[in-house]
Scaffold this active site. Sequence first.
Site, PDB file in Angstrom:
ATOM      1  N   ALA A   1       6.276  10.210  -0.422  1.00 51.81           N
ATOM      2  CA  ALA A   1       5.577   9.608  -1.559  1.00 51.81           C
ATOM      3  C   ALA A   1       4.212   9.597  -1.165  1.00 51.81           C
ATOM      4  O   ALA A   1       3.824   9.478   0.047  1.00 51.81           O
ATOM      5  CB  ALA A   1       5.902   8.179  -2.172  1.00 51.81           C
TER       6      ALA A   1
ATOM      7  N   GLY B   1      10.226  10.134   0.638  1.00 59.41           N
ATOM      8  CA  GLY B   1      10.540  10.747  -0.578  1.00 59.41           C
ATOM      9  C   GLY B   1      10.916  12.153  -0.501  1.00 59.41           C
ATOM     10  O   GLY B   1      11.541  12.780  -1.461  1.00 59.41           O
TER      11      GLY B   1
ATOM     12  N   GLU C   1      14.484  12.381   0.701  1.00 57.38           N
ATOM     13  CA  GLU C   1      15.120  12.042  -0.611  1.00 57.38           C
ATOM     14  C   GLU C   1      15.303  13.217  -1.534  1.00 57.38           C
ATOM     15  O   GLU C   1      16.115  13.348  -2.241  1.00 57.38           O
ATOM     16  CB  GLU C   1      14.440  10.742  -1.347  1.00 57.38           C
ATOM     17  CG  GLU C   1      14.461   9.521  -0.538  1.00 57.38           C
ATOM     18  CD  GLU C   1      13.541   8.390  -1.183  1.00 57.38           C
ATOM     19  OE1 GLU C   1      12.690   8.597  -1.221  1.00 57.38           O
ATOM     20  OE2 GLU C   1      14.167   7.250  -1.346  1.00 57.38           O
TER      21      GLU C   1
ATOM     22  N   GLU D   1       9.991   4.194   5.446  1.00 56.32           N
ATOM     23  CA  GLU D   1       9.584   3.191   4.521  1.00 56.32           C
ATOM     24  C   GLU D   1       9.347   2.076   5.154  1.00 56.32           C
ATOM     25  O   GLU D   1       8.526   1.197   5.064  1.00 56.32           O
ATOM     26  CB  GLU D   1      10.288   3.043   3.240  1.00 56.32           C
ATOM     27  CG  GLU D   1      10.199   4.391   2.258  1.00 56.32           C
ATOM     28  CD  GLU D   1      11.279   5.725   2.618  1.00 56.32           C
ATOM     29  OE1 GLU D   1      11.676   5.689   3.568  1.00 56.32           O
ATOM     30  OE2 GLU D   1      11.112   6.444   1.766  1.00 56.32           O
TER      31      GLU D   1
HETATM   32  N1  DAK Z   1       0.944  10.433   1.835  1.00 56.49           N
HETATM   33  C1  DAK Z   1      -0.374  10.950   1.248  1.00 56.49           C
HETATM   34  N2  DAK Z   1      -1.165  11.858   2.216  1.00 56.49           N
HETATM   35  C2  DAK Z   1      -0.280  11.965   3.351  1.00 56.49           C
HETATM   36  C3  DAK Z   1       1.058  11.714   3.549  1.00 56.49           C
HETATM   37  C4  DAK Z   1       1.642  10.818   2.486  1.00 56.49           C
HETATM   38  N3  DAK Z   1       2.868  10.462   2.790  1.00 56.49           N
HETATM   39  N4  DAK Z   1       1.541  12.242   4.638  1.00 56.49           N
HETATM   40  C5  DAK Z   1       0.369  12.830   5.377  1.00 56.49           C
HETATM   41  N5  DAK Z   1      -0.649  12.726   4.397  1.00 56.49           N
HETATM   42  C6  DAK Z   1      -1.917  13.390   4.653  1.00 56.49           C
HETATM   43  C7  DAK Z   1      -2.807  12.655   5.657  1.00 56.49           C
HETATM   44  O1  DAK Z   1      -3.427  11.577   5.217  1.00 56.49           O
HETATM   45  C8  DAK Z   1      -3.780  13.723   6.036  1.00 56.49           C
HETATM   46  O2  DAK Z   1      -4.776  13.915   5.291  1.00 56.49           O
HETATM   47  P1  DAK Z   1      -6.132  13.759   5.709  1.00 56.49           P
HETATM   48  O3  DAK Z   1      -6.337  12.408   6.440  1.00 56.49           O
HETATM   49  O4  DAK Z   1      -6.421  15.120   6.226  1.00 56.49           O
HETATM   50  O5  DAK Z   1      -6.926  13.842   4.454  1.00 56.49           O
HETATM   51  C9  DAK Z   1      -2.967  14.898   6.108  1.00 56.49           C
HETATM   52  O6  DAK Z   1      -1.640  14.868   5.269  1.00 56.49           O
HETATM   53  C10 DAK Z   1      -2.256  15.649   7.324  1.00 56.49           C
HETATM   54  O7  DAK Z   1      -1.577  14.492   7.959  1.00 56.49           O
HETATM   55  P2  DAK Z   1      -1.772  13.975   9.453  1.00 56.49           P
HETATM   56  O8  DAK Z   1      -3.272  14.489   9.842  1.00 56.49           O
HETATM   57  O9  DAK Z   1      -1.003  12.710   9.391  1.00 56.49           O
HETATM   58  O10 DAK Z   1      -0.546  15.122  10.140  1.00 56.49           O
HETATM   59  P3  DAK Z   1      -0.150  14.687  11.322  1.00 56.49           P
HETATM   60  O11 DAK Z   1       0.493  16.018  11.888  1.00 56.49           O
HETATM   61  O12 DAK Z   1      -0.893  14.116  12.454  1.00 56.49           O
HETATM   62  O13 DAK Z   1       1.111  13.703  11.231  1.00 56.49           O
HETATM   63  C11 DAK Z   1       2.887  13.122   9.927  1.00 56.49           C
HETATM   64  C12 DAK Z   1       2.238  14.339  10.374  1.00 56.49           C
HETATM   65  C13 DAK Z   1       4.099  13.637   9.050  1.00 56.49           C
HETATM   66  C14 DAK Z   1       3.766  12.462  11.049  1.00 56.49           C
HETATM   67  C15 DAK Z   1       2.081  12.042   9.311  1.00 56.49           C
HETATM   68  O14 DAK Z   1       1.367  12.513   8.274  1.00 56.49           O
HETATM   69  C16 DAK Z   1       3.005  10.868   8.556  1.00 56.49           C
HETATM   70  O15 DAK Z   1       3.381   9.912   9.181  1.00 56.49           O
HETATM   71  N6  DAK Z   1       2.800  10.772   7.344  1.00 56.49           N
HETATM   72  C17 DAK Z   1       3.331   9.824   6.456  1.00 56.49           C
HETATM   73  C18 DAK Z   1       4.871   9.732   6.495  1.00 56.49           C
HETATM   74  C19 DAK Z   1       5.166   8.714   5.497  1.00 56.49           C
HETATM   75  O16 DAK Z   1       5.390   7.672   6.015  1.00 56.49           O
HETATM   76  N7  DAK Z   1       5.546   9.118   4.357  1.00 56.49           N
HETATM   77  C20 DAK Z   1       5.807   8.152   3.342  1.00 56.49           C
HETATM   78  C21 DAK Z   1       7.368   7.450   3.394  1.00 56.49           C
HETATM   79  S1  DAK Z   1       7.314   6.098   2.205  1.00 56.49           S
HETATM   80  C22 DAK Z   1       8.226   3.698  -4.548  1.00 56.49           C
HETATM   81  C23 DAK Z   1       8.535   5.192  -4.566  1.00 56.49           C
HETATM   82  C24 DAK Z   1       8.511   5.706  -3.381  1.00 56.49           C
HETATM   83  C25 DAK Z   1       8.797   5.290  -2.132  1.00 56.49           C
HETATM   84  C26 DAK Z   1       8.218   3.780  -2.271  1.00 56.49           C
HETATM   85  C27 DAK Z   1       8.232   3.082  -3.417  1.00 56.49           C
HETATM   86  N8  DAK Z   1       8.000   3.025  -5.687  1.00 56.49           N
HETATM   87  C28 DAK Z   1       7.427   3.770  -6.961  1.00 56.49           C
HETATM   88  C29 DAK Z   1       8.218   1.623  -5.949  1.00 56.49           C
HETATM   89  C30 DAK Z   1       8.893   5.954  -1.186  1.00 56.49           C
HETATM   90  C31 DAK Z   1       7.842   6.093  -0.290  1.00 56.49           C
HETATM   91  C32 DAK Z   1       7.725   6.840   0.733  1.00 56.49           C
HETATM   92  O17 DAK Z   1       8.066   8.223   0.753  1.00 56.49           O
END
Ligand code: DAK
Length: 255
Positions: free
Chosen positions: A62, A107, A110, A130
Amino acid sequence: MSVELTRQDEFAVVTLNRPEALNALSAAVLRELDQAFDAVAAGDARALIVTGAGAKAFCAGADIKELTGRSLSAQRRDAAYGQAVLARLDELPMPSVAAINGYAFGGGLELALACTFRLAVPTAKMALPEIKLGLIPGYGGTQRLPRVVGEARALELILSGRTLDAEEALRIGLVHRIAEGDPVAAAIAYARTFSVHGLPALKLARDAVKRALDVPLHEGLKLEADLNTLAFQTRDAAEGMSAFMEKRKPKFTDR
Ligand code: DAK
């Protein structure tokens, strides 16, 4: 457009196309995905391949930048909408294959879990992280992951938020195959193992198996008998059995 729908031979390919944000599922991406599924449902593809643009990510989850500062009711509504979009994959007339070409986090995993099958490149990384954000999965992860890998493994992955590599994902049954070479080409080759069969039988079999873990055995067996009887009513069943008797390949027409 952040979601592209293309065609390769008899297969539909949906590509999340937001590589600058690692194909994160913003509200706009979810809406476009919903529309892409409309088009796929109305078309005649034998299978749907879902993948991400670029070499780095299938989908990093997400869009975290959109998740903050909203009311509880807005969060609830958005979670239900995201769940509903992903659940549409079950209702498509054709099976789907996730070609996991890099990170599949939150997501993103998912979305892959909502597909019928999953292939991952050797360098893919998968997680439901998450919990590290103080959250829990919101697009079906707590429900589909235990159905795919079992409750014990699902609890371990969701409570730790740890990352799996492709080898471990294969070992625990989270992915069906490792995709060597181009992930979409590998997913298409994989889809050819079932796409020769008739879509009605494929859908009835998917429906029966999907219910297997939801209902007691005696009800599941009744459902199987009902769906099996339905399969007998199709022209494909008549053709399949005739072709066997006549020692030829069946020509299914999806009717
Ligand atoms: N959302 C937004 N931007 C993201 C992103 C994300 N999930 N993942 C990466 N990006 C963006 C980064 O901010 C960065 O953008 P800039 O800073 O350059 O503008 C760009 O993508 C490149 O990312 P990184 O620089 O971080 O790249 P790395 O190779 O260093 O790292 C990584 C890759 C995948 C390890 C890292 O980006 C990372 O940890 N990303 C986040 C992973 C994560 O935590 N995903 C979200 C999981 S939570 C709900 C609905 C759904 C959910 C919850 C509630 N409701 C409606 C109630 C579910 C939530 C989730 O999915």
